[in-house]
Every structure is written in structure tokens, then in C-alpha cells.
Motif scaffolding. Structure first.
Motif, PDB file in Angstrom:
ATOM      1  N   GLU A 163      64.655 -37.446 -50.110  1.00 35.99           N
ATOM      2  CA  GLU A 163      64.397 -36.003 -50.110  1.00 35.99           C
ATOM      3  C   GLU A 163      62.916 -35.643 -50.164  1.00 35.99           C
ATOM      4  OE1 GLU A 163      66.999 -33.856 -52.881  1.00 35.99           O
ATOM      5  OE2 GLU A 163      68.053 -35.748 -53.200  1.00 35.99           O
ATOM      6  N   GLY A 164      62.053 -36.618 -50.454  1.00 29.16           N
ATOM      7  CA  GLY A 164      60.629 -36.340 -50.525  1.00 29.16           C
ATOM      8  C   GLY A 164      60.111 -36.353 -51.948  1.00 29.16           C
ATOM      9  N   PHE A 165      58.802 -36.640 -52.101  1.00 26.31           N
ATOM     10  CA  PHE A 165      58.196 -36.794 -53.420  1.00 26.31           C
ATOM     11  C   PHE A 165      58.345 -35.550 -54.284  1.00 26.31           C
ATOM     12  CE2 PHE A 165      54.522 -36.231 -56.237  1.00 26.31           C
ATOM     13  CZ  PHE A 165      54.636 -37.377 -57.016  1.00 26.31           C
ATOM     14  N   PHE A 166      58.130 -34.380 -53.706  1.00 30.53           N
ATOM     15  CA  PHE A 166      58.105 -33.156 -54.502  1.00 30.53           C
ATOM     16  C   PHE A 166      59.481 -32.737 -55.020  1.00 30.53           C
ATOM     17  CE2 PHE A 166      54.148 -32.823 -52.070  1.00 30.53           C
ATOM     18  CZ  PHE A 166      53.262 -32.644 -53.127  1.00 30.53           C
ATOM     19  N   LYS A 167      60.557 -33.409 -54.537  1.00 32.93           N
ATOM     20  CA  LYS A 167      61.893 -33.092 -55.040  1.00 32.93           C
ATOM     21  C   LYS A 167      62.072 -33.498 -56.512  1.00 32.93           C
ATOM     22  CE  LYS A 167      64.379 -30.851 -52.097  1.00 32.93           C
ATOM     23  NZ  LYS A 167      64.996 -29.564 -52.462  1.00 32.93           N
ATOM     24  N   ILE A 168      61.241 -34.458 -56.971  1.00 33.62           N
ATOM     25  CA  ILE A 168      61.356 -34.832 -58.379  1.00 33.62           C
ATOM     26  C   ILE A 168      60.778 -33.730 -59.275  1.00 33.62           C
ATOM     27  CG2 ILE A 168      61.365 -37.324 -57.964  1.00 33.62           C
ATOM     28  CD1 ILE A 168      58.436 -37.415 -58.796  1.00 33.62           C
ATOM     29  N   TYR A 169      60.118 -32.742 -58.642  1.00 30.98           N
ATOM     30  CA  TYR A 169      59.612 -31.588 -59.398  1.00 30.98           C
ATOM     31  C   TYR A 169      60.413 -30.327 -59.101  1.00 30.98           C
ATOM     32  CZ  TYR A 169      55.635 -34.293 -61.002  1.00 30.98           C
ATOM     33  OH  TYR A 169      54.856 -35.234 -61.615  1.00 30.98           O
ATOM     34  N   SER A 170      61.637 -30.490 -58.615  1.00 33.58           N
ATOM     35  CA  SER A 170      62.508 -29.332 -58.385  1.00 33.58           C
ATOM     36  C   SER A 170      62.705 -28.559 -59.688  1.00 33.58           C
ATOM     37  CB  SER A 170      63.877 -29.780 -57.861  1.00 33.58           C
ATOM     38  OG  SER A 170      63.770 -30.265 -56.557  1.00 33.58           O
ATOM     39  N   GLY A 171      62.551 -27.249 -59.602  1.00 31.37           N
ATOM     40  CA  GLY A 171      62.739 -26.417 -60.788  1.00 31.37           C
ATOM     41  C   GLY A 171      61.559 -26.420 -61.735  1.00 31.37           C
ATOM     42  N   ILE A 212      68.338 -25.247 -64.576  1.00 29.98           N
ATOM     43  CA  ILE A 212      69.435 -26.171 -64.272  1.00 29.98           C
ATOM     44  C   ILE A 212      69.922 -25.977 -62.840  1.00 29.98           C
ATOM     45  CG2 ILE A 212      71.891 -26.576 -64.783  1.00 29.98           C
ATOM     46  CD1 ILE A 212      71.118 -26.361 -67.762  1.00 29.98           C
ATOM     47  N   ARG A 213      70.035 -24.732 -62.394  1.00 29.98           N
ATOM     48  CA  ARG A 213      70.488 -24.469 -61.024  1.00 29.98           C
ATOM     49  C   ARG A 213      69.499 -25.018 -59.996  1.00 29.98           C
ATOM     50  NH1 ARG A 213      73.436 -18.596 -60.471  1.00 29.98           N
ATOM     51  NH2 ARG A 213      75.148 -19.015 -61.923  1.00 29.98           N
ATOM     52  N   MET A 214      68.205 -24.832 -60.230  1.00 27.70           N
ATOM     53  CA  MET A 214      67.196 -25.319 -59.282  1.00 27.70           C
ATOM     54  C   MET A 214      67.178 -26.844 -59.233  1.00 27.70           C
ATOM     55  SD  MET A 214      64.037 -22.630 -59.883  1.00 27.70           S
ATOM     56  CE  MET A 214      63.007 -23.260 -58.544  1.00 27.70           C
ATOM     57  N   SER A 222      70.140 -29.461 -54.875  1.00 37.99           N
ATOM     58  CA  SER A 222      70.255 -30.420 -53.768  1.00 37.99           C
ATOM     59  C   SER A 222      71.526 -31.251 -53.835  1.00 37.99           C
ATOM     60  CB  SER A 222      69.036 -31.350 -53.741  1.00 37.99           C
ATOM     61  OG  SER A 222      68.949 -32.068 -54.959  1.00 37.99           O
ATOM     62  N   SER A 223      72.199 -31.252 -54.989  1.00 43.32           N
ATOM     63  CA  SER A 223      73.451 -32.017 -55.115  1.00 43.32           C
ATOM     64  C   SER A 223      74.652 -31.228 -54.610  1.00 43.32           C
ATOM     65  CB  SER A 223      73.679 -32.416 -56.582  1.00 43.32           C
ATOM     66  OG  SER A 223      73.912 -31.270 -57.384  1.00 43.32           O
ATOM     67  N   LEU A 224      74.459 -29.933 -54.323  1.00 39.69           N
ATOM     68  CA  LEU A 224      75.545 -29.091 -53.829  1.00 39.69           C
ATOM     69  C   LEU A 224      75.661 -29.190 -52.315  1.00 39.69           C
ATOM     70  CD1 LEU A 224      74.801 -25.832 -55.891  1.00 39.69           C
ATOM     71  CD2 LEU A 224      76.603 -27.507 -56.355  1.00 39.69           C
ATOM     72  N   PRO A 225      76.847 -28.890 -51.749  1.00 40.45           N
ATOM     73  CA  PRO A 225      76.967 -28.788 -50.290  1.00 40.45           C
ATOM     74  C   PRO A 225      75.990 -27.732 -49.760  1.00 40.45           C
ATOM     75  CG  PRO A 225      79.135 -28.760 -51.334  1.00 40.45           C
ATOM     76  CD  PRO A 225      78.132 -28.651 -52.439  1.00 40.45           C
ATOM     77  N   THR A 226      75.513 -27.920 -48.539  1.00 41.11           N
ATOM     78  CA  THR A 226      74.481 -27.046 -47.976  1.00 41.11           C
ATOM     79  C   THR A 226      74.837 -25.575 -48.064  1.00 41.11           C
ATOM     80  OG1 THR A 226      73.943 -28.813 -46.411  1.00 41.11           O
ATOM     81  CG2 THR A 226      73.036 -26.638 -45.938  1.00 41.11           C
ATOM     82  N   GLU A 227      76.106 -25.234 -47.766  1.00 42.32           N
ATOM     83  CA  GLU A 227      76.509 -23.823 -47.761  1.00 42.32           C
ATOM     84  C   GLU A 227      76.572 -23.215 -49.163  1.00 42.32           C
ATOM     85  OE1 GLU A 227      80.219 -26.360 -47.979  1.00 42.32           O
ATOM     86  OE2 GLU A 227      78.347 -26.360 -46.816  1.00 42.32           O
ATOM     87  N   ARG A 260      63.359 -19.649 -54.649  1.00 39.30           N
ATOM     88  CA  ARG A 260      61.965 -20.013 -54.339  1.00 39.30           C
ATOM     89  C   ARG A 260      61.210 -20.430 -55.597  1.00 39.30           C
ATOM     90  NH1 ARG A 260      62.344 -15.307 -51.312  1.00 39.30           N
ATOM     91  NH2 ARG A 260      60.998 -14.202 -52.796  1.00 39.30           N
ATOM     92  N   ASN A 261      61.466 -19.740 -56.695  1.00 43.72           N
ATOM     93  CA  ASN A 261      60.835 -20.048 -57.975  1.00 43.72           C
ATOM     94  C   ASN A 261      61.680 -19.438 -59.086  1.00 43.72           C
ATOM     95  OD1 ASN A 261      60.001 -17.200 -58.236  1.00 43.72           O
ATOM     96  ND2 ASN A 261      58.501 -17.720 -56.651  1.00 43.72           N
ATOM     97  N   ALA A 262      61.225 -19.568 -60.308  1.00 44.55           N
ATOM     98  CA  ALA A 262      62.003 -19.095 -61.463  1.00 44.55           C
ATOM     99  C   ALA A 262      62.255 -17.598 -61.415  1.00 44.55           C
ATOM    100  CB  ALA A 262      61.275 -19.466 -62.753  1.00 44.55           C
ATOM    101  N   PHE A 263      61.236 -16.838 -61.054  1.00 47.10           N
ATOM    102  CA  PHE A 263      61.376 -15.378 -61.060  1.00 47.10           C
ATOM    103  C   PHE A 263      62.297 -14.905 -59.926  1.00 47.10           C
ATOM    104  CE2 PHE A 263      57.271 -16.228 -63.112  1.00 47.10           C
ATOM    105  CZ  PHE A 263      57.530 -15.658 -64.346  1.00 47.10           C
ATOM    106  N   ASP A 264      62.227 -15.599 -58.789  1.00 46.21           N
ATOM    107  CA  ASP A 264      63.151 -15.299 -57.691  1.00 46.21           C
ATOM    108  C   ASP A 264      64.581 -15.597 -58.126  1.00 46.21           C
ATOM    109  OD1 ASP A 264      63.911 -14.735 -54.876  1.00 46.21           O
ATOM    110  OD2 ASP A 264      64.347 -16.891 -54.811  1.00 46.21           O
ATOM    111  N   GLY A 265      64.761 -16.692 -58.864  1.00 47.16           N
ATOM    112  CA  GLY A 265      66.082 -17.061 -59.364  1.00 47.16           C
ATOM    113  C   GLY A 265      66.641 -16.017 -60.315  1.00 47.16           C
ATOM    114  N   ILE A 266      65.815 -15.554 -61.250  1.00 44.74           N
ATOM    115  CA  ILE A 266      66.253 -14.529 -62.203  1.00 44.74           C
ATOM    116  C   ILE A 266      66.611 -13.238 -61.473  1.00 44.74           C
ATOM    117  CG2 ILE A 266      65.458 -13.007 -64.070  1.00 44.74           C
ATOM    118  CD1 ILE A 266      63.864 -15.427 -65.141  1.00 44.74           C
TER     119      ILE A 266
END
Length: 241
Positions: free
Chosen positions: A9-17, A80-82, A86-91, A97-103
Motif C-alpha cells: 500500500e505504500g510507506f505512508f499507509k503506516i501513518y494512516s489516521g 480508528i476508522r481512518m 484500507s481493510s474494508l471493501p472499496t465501496e 481526508r483528515n481528522a476534521f473532515d472525518g468529524i
């Protein structure tokens, strides 16, 4: 796991969320540590004792942990959601985009109440985490100084005490952590903490509560060490402590 994430998935995926994790620390951690130290200082000042007993420190840490869990719950849900997106189905992915977008999107698409999903296990975890972390640290530090004659001002003493605190906190908090994560990551109404816990025990056995202990310690161990080393330096230079 780290290798698979980076290669697939790429290096930056380990910094998801990461933004949500930073927001969580800025709310949850500052609240619980600040409240605990304030209560402790207040008690020392009023009772004229230099070291509060464990019987006094424990309820202080539980109050601080519960309030920290309450303050940090919204950012914890997004975090937790962010991290699990990537473990969820694509749909089914949320793609915040970030924490504030998530909220914002949780409030818009679901409800503001969703930000407090899993509040009860999060309060339990906050109580367990703070009680096991800060009280264990204070007890371990006192033991190292009084019984092993280590210097209370040395970083090696702080490191040893915080390492023990990290081990205890990881073990004590593991069950609440697992249940909390499952509730917060669930879509829609998936039942409460008790039904999720009973169903998991029925289908996976009691051992599920300690699933992921090692990665939890790999995260919480260094996190606890850095936190207490930083706190001791803040205390040394009288910066907000």
C-alpha cells in the motif's frame, strides 16, 4: 505487518489516521495527565504530605481517565476508522481526508451522537489506562528510588519506571481496547459493548481480548516512555507542571 503494508500500500499507509491520532493525544492525553497532576498537587497542598498513597492516587487517576476518555472519544472514533479504512471493501471505505473532515462527515452523514459511539468501553479504557499507567509509574519510580537507591532525577530511572508502566497498561487495557475498536469501527447499529463482547467470546473464545497485545505494546511501550520522560523534563523546568 509493517512490511506488508509498505510493500502493498505504500510507506505512508503506516501513518494512516495520523491527524486523528494527534488530535486524540491533544485531547485525551492532555486532559487525563493534566487532571491527574492537578488533583495530585491539590491533595499534596491540602494534606501537607509529600507522597500520596496508592489508595489516594488510584481514585484520582480513575477520575482523570474517565474525563480524558470523554473528551477524546470523537477523535478516537475518527482515528480508528481512518486506520482501518484500507481493510474494508472499496465501496465501504470512508476516505476521510483528515481528522476534521472525518468529524464533519460523521456529523453530516450519520449524527453527532456517532462521535460518542463506544463511549462506555472508552471510559472504561480511560480509567484502566490512566490508573495502570500513571499509578504504576509513580509506584515503580518510588520503588526504584527507595529500594534500589536510584537517582530520582536521572532519565534512566524515569525510563525504567515508564517501561514497567507501559507493560502493565498494555495488559490491563487490552480487553477494553479490543471491544472499543470493534464498536467504533462498526457500521450502523451493531449492538452495544455487552452484545459485541458476548458474541466475540462465543465465537472466538476468551483469548480474543488479548489479540494484538504485541503490536499494542510496540505502540504503547515507547509512547509511555516518551510521555513520562517529557513530563519529567516539564516538571524539572517547571513548564506547566
Amino acid at each position: 505487518m509493517v512490511y506488508q503494508i509498505i510493500t502493498k500500500e505504500g510507506f505512508f499507509k503506516i501513518y494512516s489516521g495520523l491527524t486523528a491520532s494527534l488530535l486524540r493525544q491533544a485531547t485525551y492525553s492532555t486532559a487525563r495527565f493534566g487532571i491527574y497532576e492537578t488533583l495530585k498537587d491539590f491533595y499534596v497542598e491540602k494534606s501537607n504530605v509529600s507522597k500520596p498513597s496508592t489508595a489516594v492516587l488510584l481514585p484520582m487517576s480513575m477520575i482523570a481517565g474517565a474525563l480524558g476518555g470523554l473528551v477524546g472519544n470523537p477523535s478516537d472514533v475518527v482515528n480508528i476508522r481512518m486506520q482501518n479504512d484500507s481493510s474494508l471493501p472499496t465501496e465501504q471505505r470512508r476516505n476521510y481526508r483528515n481528522a476534521f473532515d472525518g468529524i464533519y462527515r460523521i456529523c453530516r452523514d450519520e449524527s453527532a451522537g456517532t462521535l460518542f459511539r463506544g463511549l462506555f468501553p472508552n471510559l472504561v479504557r480511560g480509567v484502566l489506562m490512566t490508573a495502570s499507567q500513571v499509578v504504576t509509574y509513580d509506584i515503580a519510580k518510588a520503588l526504584l528510588v527507595d529500594s534500589f537507591h536510584l537517582d530520582a532525577s536521572k532519565k534512566s530511572t524515569h525510563f525504567s519506571a515508564s517501561l514497567l508502566a507501559g507493560l502493565v497498561a498494555t495488559t490491563v487495557c487490552s480487553p477494553a481496547d479490543v471491544v472499543k475498536t470493534r464498536i467504533m469501527n462498526a457500521k450502523g447499529s451493531s449492538g452495544g459493548a455487552v452484545s459485541i463482547l458476548l458474541n466475540a467470546v462465543k465465537t472466538e473464545g476468551v483469548g480474543f481480548m488479548f489479540r494484538g497485545w504485541l503490536p499494542s505494546f510496540i505502540r504503547l511501550g515507547p509512547h509511555t516512555i516518551v510521555t513520562f520522560l517529557a513530563l519529567e523534563q516539564l516538571r524539572k523546568f517547571k513548564l506547566g507542571m
